[in-house]
Every structure is written in C-alpha cells, then in structure tokens.
Design a protein around this motif. Structure first.
Motif, PDB file in Angstrom:
ATOM      1  N   THR A  30      42.226  32.986  41.911  1.00  0.00           N
ATOM      2  CA  THR A  30      40.787  32.810  42.094  1.00  0.00           C
ATOM      3  C   THR A  30      40.341  33.094  43.517  1.00  0.00           C
ATOM      4  O   THR A  30      39.313  33.752  43.754  1.00  0.00           O
ATOM      5  N   LEU A  31      41.126  32.611  44.497  1.00  0.00           N
ATOM      6  CA  LEU A  31      40.712  32.684  45.900  1.00  0.00           C
ATOM      7  C   LEU A  31      41.248  33.894  46.643  1.00  0.00           C
ATOM      8  O   LEU A  31      40.641  34.321  47.630  1.00  0.00           O
ATOM      9  N   LEU A  32      42.370  34.443  46.205  1.00  0.00           N
ATOM     10  CA  LEU A  32      42.986  35.549  46.950  1.00  0.00           C
ATOM     11  C   LEU A  32      43.278  36.760  46.056  1.00  0.00           C
ATOM     12  O   LEU A  32      44.394  37.294  46.054  1.00  0.00           O
ATOM     13  N   PRO A  33      42.314  37.229  45.286  1.00  0.00           N
ATOM     14  CA  PRO A  33      42.602  38.381  44.416  1.00  0.00           C
ATOM     15  C   PRO A  33      42.895  39.662  45.193  1.00  0.00           C
ATOM     16  O   PRO A  33      43.624  40.538  44.731  1.00  0.00           O
ATOM     17  N   ALA A  34      42.306  39.777  46.398  1.00  0.00           N
ATOM     18  CA  ALA A  34      42.519  40.989  47.189  1.00  0.00           C
ATOM     19  C   ALA A  34      43.982  41.143  47.587  1.00  0.00           C
ATOM     20  O   ALA A  34      44.456  42.266  47.804  1.00  0.00           O
ATOM     21  N   ALA A  35      44.709  40.026  47.701  1.00  0.00           N
ATOM     22  CA  ALA A  35      46.121  40.114  48.069  1.00  0.00           C
ATOM     23  C   ALA A  35      46.917  40.863  47.013  1.00  0.00           C
ATOM     24  O   ALA A  35      47.885  41.570  47.328  1.00  0.00           O
ATOM     25  N   ILE A  36      46.516  40.749  45.744  1.00  0.00           N
ATOM     26  CA  ILE A  36      47.215  41.467  44.682  1.00  0.00           C
ATOM     27  C   ILE A  36      46.959  42.965  44.811  1.00  0.00           C
ATOM     28  O   ILE A  36      47.856  43.784  44.611  1.00  0.00           O
ATOM     29  N   GLY A  37      45.741  43.347  45.163  1.00  0.00           N
ATOM     30  CA  GLY A  37      45.398  44.755  45.270  1.00  0.00           C
ATOM     31  C   GLY A  37      46.097  45.488  46.394  1.00  0.00           C
ATOM     32  O   GLY A  37      46.073  46.724  46.433  1.00  0.00           O
ATOM     33  N   ALA A  38      46.706  44.769  47.325  1.00  0.00           N
ATOM     34  CA  ALA A  38      47.418  45.426  48.424  1.00  0.00           C
ATOM     35  C   ALA A  38      48.871  45.721  48.085  1.00  0.00           C
ATOM     36  O   ALA A  38      49.566  46.384  48.863  1.00  0.00           O
ATOM     37  N   VAL A  39      49.350  45.260  46.937  1.00  0.00           N
ATOM     38  CA  VAL A  39      50.773  45.402  46.587  1.00  0.00           C
ATOM     39  C   VAL A  39      51.035  46.789  46.025  1.00  0.00           C
ATOM     40  O   VAL A  39      50.356  47.229  45.085  1.00  0.00           O
ATOM     41  N   PRO A  40      52.027  47.514  46.543  1.00  0.00           N
ATOM     42  CA  PRO A  40      52.378  48.831  45.988  1.00  0.00           C
ATOM     43  C   PRO A  40      53.019  48.683  44.605  1.00  0.00           C
ATOM     44  O   PRO A  40      53.832  47.786  44.377  1.00  0.00           O
ATOM     45  N   LEU A  41      52.650  49.565  43.686  1.00  0.00           N
ATOM     46  CA  LEU A  41      53.254  49.538  42.357  1.00  0.00           C
ATOM     47  C   LEU A  41      54.758  49.788  42.437  1.00  0.00           C
ATOM     48  O   LEU A  41      55.531  49.237  41.637  1.00  0.00           O
ATOM     49  N   LEU A  83      51.978  21.701  38.504  1.00  0.00           N
ATOM     50  CA  LEU A  83      51.403  22.088  39.797  1.00  0.00           C
ATOM     51  C   LEU A  83      51.581  23.575  40.078  1.00  0.00           C
ATOM     52  O   LEU A  83      50.701  24.200  40.682  1.00  0.00           O
ATOM     53  N   HIS A  84      52.690  24.154  39.642  1.00  0.00           N
ATOM     54  CA  HIS A  84      52.882  25.595  39.884  1.00  0.00           C
ATOM     55  C   HIS A  84      51.786  26.394  39.176  1.00  0.00           C
ATOM     56  O   HIS A  84      51.307  27.414  39.680  1.00  0.00           O
ATOM     57  N   GLY A  85      51.351  25.910  37.982  1.00  0.00           N
ATOM     58  CA  GLY A  85      50.232  26.558  37.308  1.00  0.00           C
ATOM     59  C   GLY A  85      48.935  26.413  38.079  1.00  0.00           C
ATOM     60  O   GLY A  85      48.106  27.335  38.118  1.00  0.00           O
ATOM     61  N   LEU A  86      48.744  25.255  38.716  1.00  0.00           N
ATOM     62  CA  LEU A  86      47.544  25.044  39.531  1.00  0.00           C
ATOM     63  C   LEU A  86      47.526  25.979  40.734  1.00  0.00           C
ATOM     64  O   LEU A  86      46.502  26.578  41.069  1.00  0.00           O
ATOM     65  N   TRP A  87      48.686  26.132  41.394  1.00  0.00           N
ATOM     66  CA  TRP A  87      48.741  27.043  42.550  1.00  0.00           C
ATOM     67  C   TRP A  87      48.470  28.492  42.114  1.00  0.00           C
ATOM     68  O   TRP A  87      47.803  29.244  42.835  1.00  0.00           O
TER      69      TRP A  87
END
Length: 492
Positions: A321-332, A311-315
């Motif tokens: 897939t649904l929230l890629p923009a959330a990754i782009g807001a993370v500071p390096l 299930l962790h892989g499913l999440w």
C-alpha cells in the motif's frame, strides 16, 4: 515470546516479498496479485487452526499450472479457478480427506516438484535475457541454442542476463557468508543488490510493471464463473485443488519435524488452505499453498505462535500500500534469477543416488513423473506418476511362488502360494503349461492369500483343457474349497 514472534514476522516478510512478486511475474499475472495472496495467507489463514507455524502464500510449485491456465483461458478466469479450487479444498477438509493426502507416494510428489522445478528453470532462462519463452517444455529445451546465439550476437539483452546471472550467484554464495550477514534473507539481498546495480549503472533492462494493489484486483464475473462448467476448466480446478493440498500437507509434515510444538491437524489445515484460496479467488489473485521456505524461516527465526505469520501478512499489506514504487524498480531478470535458484532447489539431486541404490522403483517413478511434467503438463505428469506408483505397489504385493513336487504314484502336486493377481498371470500360466501332459496333476491353492478373477478364470480354463487331454480325473484342486474352487474338484 511476543518479541520473538514479532521479529520472526519481519524475517518471513523479507523472505516473502521477492518470492510473492517473482511467482506472480513468472505466472504471467500482475506482480501485485502475488502480494495479495501473501496478505490473505497471513491475515486469514494465519488466524485459522491447523498448523501454527506454517506460512501460506503463492508458491513456485503452482507457477506452471497458473501460467498455462492464464495462457489458455485468460486472466479473467484465474479468480474463478482459484475460488472453485478453494471450495473443493474446504469440502475435502470437512469430509476428513486431509489425512489421505499423507498416503500419496513421496516419489510422485518429489517427481512433481522436480518437474515443476525444471519447467521453471527452462522458462526463466529466457526471462534472464528479457526474452519471451516458448509455450511447451520441449519447445523451451529446443530453443536454448537459439537463446545462447541471441546472447552472443546481441539479439537478446546481455545486460539483463548479467543482472540475472549475478542474482543467481549471490543466492548460491549467500550461505557461505558470515552468520551476521545471513540474518538478511538471501533472496531479498540478491534482488536489492541487482536493483541497486541496475539503477546506478542505468542498465537498459525490463522492470516490473506496477498498477497498484486495488487496480490489480479483478474479482471473477458471472461469465468467468459460467466458464467453470466446461470439461477443461473442471480439470484445471481439480488440479489446482489437489496439487495445492498435497504441497501444503506435505509441507506441514516437513515443518512438524522442525519444532517440538503441537502437530498439524491435517483436516483443519486443509480447510484453512481452502478458505484462503476461496478469498484469493474472490479477489482474482494467485492460488496459495503452505510454503516450506517461508515456514522454515519462521521456525528458524524463533516463532512460537501463529502471531508471526499473521503479522507478516500485515507487513505485506503495508508494503504493497505504502511503497508500490519500490516494486517497479525491480529488474525482471533479478526475479528470474530468484526463480531459477528456487527451481533448481525443487530438483532433489542429492537424493537421487541413494534412492536409486536402495529403491530403484521409486527412483524410476520420480524420474518418469518429472520428465512427464516437462514434456506434457503438470496434471498429466502427476496422473502418470500416480499410475506408475499404483502399478509398482500392485507388483510388489503380488508375490507368487510356484512349487512342483512328485508323488509316490508318479503324479505331480503344484503348490501355489502368495497373491495371484493378473500381473503374475503370465508367469503362472507358463509354469503350468510347462508341466507334462501324461500324468495327473493336483493344484494345491490352500496357500493363496488372494486370487483375483483373472487368475481364477485362467486356472479353471487350464484345468479343463488339461483334464480333457489326459483323461477324466487327471486334474484335481486340493485345499481350494475356501477359495470357491471346490466345484472344480468335483467336476474333475
């Protein structure tokens, strides 16, 4: 039971997100590829036999090797390396080599992880300030004063460094927060806080670049697969396979100590890891291992079956897939802070003092392996550690005792017991050459458990020289017939 596994899967998912992205960025590949590896580790490896509670995904332990491979051969070769390493792991598992990974010196593995941790910390210190890190470990160390000067003079980003340092501080202090607060994984909380502060204050810091899950996937082409035939590429594949396997199977031993359920089948676990890496290679993603941090979170959250890791892989898949923009807001810099903390935890500082007190040889192997990984590279550092471990074992097992007794007739009896190997040859020859040359000598080798070719040859040469100097019959081998030396007794 179902409820506990579902809740555990959410905990593991929250732990995995920042680590998957952070490992990918530190490895010099698109962030999405780390999530792809985590997804495969859950949905594929999670369904396979071996270990029910281990969680697989991209690991900090392979960051250095992946970074060097991508820098040397290009991102297009990464999938080919991982694919070949996965197939090699499957073959090793089918040949039942899994159990042999348990025989690897613990000091070498700890030294390898410590060296990886040091390289990660050294490299991510530059990422904390949004600066490019030098290539080699020595160059990273030499560049630290310049990095500090750039921070003081404005050549680097003090805002990014503040975000990264704050992330490390949150991770260090998170364990001291109330138990209810600690239900949120520390890495997730630190990255979320850093992202919120950066967005609210409008800080000018670099952020993660997002391409999308499908766009980041790059299966290896025929040219990349043909590149595997070069000698350097073959060494990289072997290093991927062996280090990933060792980390996974040592992690399995650690996870087995955390629960009372069925034990890990090492050969099946090796096949499962190989299958996962094979698929990751086809997708051009990062290599995977079983990760102790995620596995421990899984056990501590109450997981009882493999459902939680599936299930962790499913999440992870739904999130990417649904929230890629959330990754782009993370500071390096925040991800660099997570990896600095993870790298420090790979260095067994607390274990060094008792190890030095009780097993100094093992402590030396650990330290030399770690330094070699930093100074040279991961593969050569591990090879040096393994060589030292073999030499130490040979030295420890080649105990040799030499006793000299006088006979009533004025002669000497030299009794040699133990294991006569080339490592003890200098001591053996020094003892024999110190004997007087004016009286007969009898060598009693009946107490030897092992006599290698080098020692046998040296003993025969010494006997010939001593016999010729003192007269016929001066040297005699006593009790050595079972060692193949009876002919020398007849000759002398």
């Amino acid at each position: 039971m179902l409820r506990r596994d579902v809740l555990a899967s959410f905990v593991v998912f929250l732990v995995a997100v920042p680590l998957c992205v952070g490992v990918a960025v530190a490895s010099g590949v698109p962030a999405e590829l780390g999530l792809v590896t985590g997804i495969v580790g859950g949905l594929l490896v999670g369904l396979m036999p071996g270990s029910r509670l281990q969680v697989s995904g991209p690991a900090a332990g392979l960051t250095v090797l992946v970074y060097e491979a991508v820098r040397t051969y290009g991102l297009g070769m990464l999938g080919a390396f991982v694919l070949a390493a996965g197939l090699l792991q499957v073959a090793l598992g089918l040949l039942r080599f899994g159990r042999w990974f348990r025989a690897i010196s613990v000091a070498v593995v700890q030294g390898m992880l410590a060296g990886i941790g040091l390289v990660i910390v050294l490299g991510q210190l530059y990422a904390l300030a949004d600066s490019a890190a030098p290539a080699s470990g020595l160059a990273k160390i030499a560049g630290l004063p310049g990095l500090a000067w750039d921070l003081l003079t404005g050549g680097a980003s003090p805002a990014a460094f503040a975000v990264g340092a704050g992330t490390v501080a949150v991770l260090v202090l998170w364990r001291r927060t109330p138990a209810g607060v600690r239900t949120v994984p520390g890495a997730l909380a630190a990255v979320a806080l850093a992202t919120a502060v950066t967005w609210t204050a409008g800080l000018p810091v670099a952020k993660v670049e997002v391409k999308g899950l499908l766009q980041a996937v790059q299966p290896p082409g025929s040219e990349a697969l043909a590149g595997l035939l070069s000698p350097g590429a073959f060494g990289t594949v072997v290093a991927f396979a062996l280090i990933a396997s060792a980390e996974s199977l040592f992690g399995a031993a650690a996870v087995d100590r955390m629960h009372s359920g069925p034990r890990t089948d090492y050969d099946k676990e090796l096949i499962a890891q190989g299958a996962g890496n094979t698929v990751c290679g086809v997708l051009g993603a990062l290599p995977m291992t079983a990760v102790v941090v995620r596995s421990a979170a899984n056990v501590q959250a109450g997981a009882t079956t493999a459902l939680s890791r599936v299930l962790h892989g499913l999440w992870l898949l739904l999130f990417a897939t649904l929230l890629p923009a959330a990754i782009g807001a993370v500071p390096l810099a925040a991800l660099a802070g997570v990896l600095v903390h993870a790298g420090c935890r790979l260095v067994p500082v607390k274990d060094l003092r008792p190890l030095w007190r009780d097993h100094r040889g093992e402590a030396v192997i650990l330290a030399v392996t770690a330094v070699a990984v930093v100074v040279t590279n991961l593969f050569e550092g591990v090879l040096l550690g393994l060589l030292l471990a073999v030499v130490k074992t040979a030295w420890d097992t080649s105990h040799l005792h030499i006793d000299v007794h006088r006979t009533r007739g004025g002669g000497l009896v030299v009794r040699v017991t133990g294991n006569a190997t080339f490592l003890r040859l200098p001591r053996l020859l020094e003892a024999l050459e110190a004997l007087p040359h004016d009286r007969p000598v009898e060598l009693d080798l009946s107490g030897l458990r092992h006599l290698d070719h080098a020692c046998r040859h040296a003993l025969e040469n010494w006997a010939s020289r001593h016999g010729a100097h003192t007269g016929s019959g001066a040297v005699r081998f006593g009790g050595g017939g079972r060692l193949g030396l009876a002919e020398r007794e007849a000759e002398t």
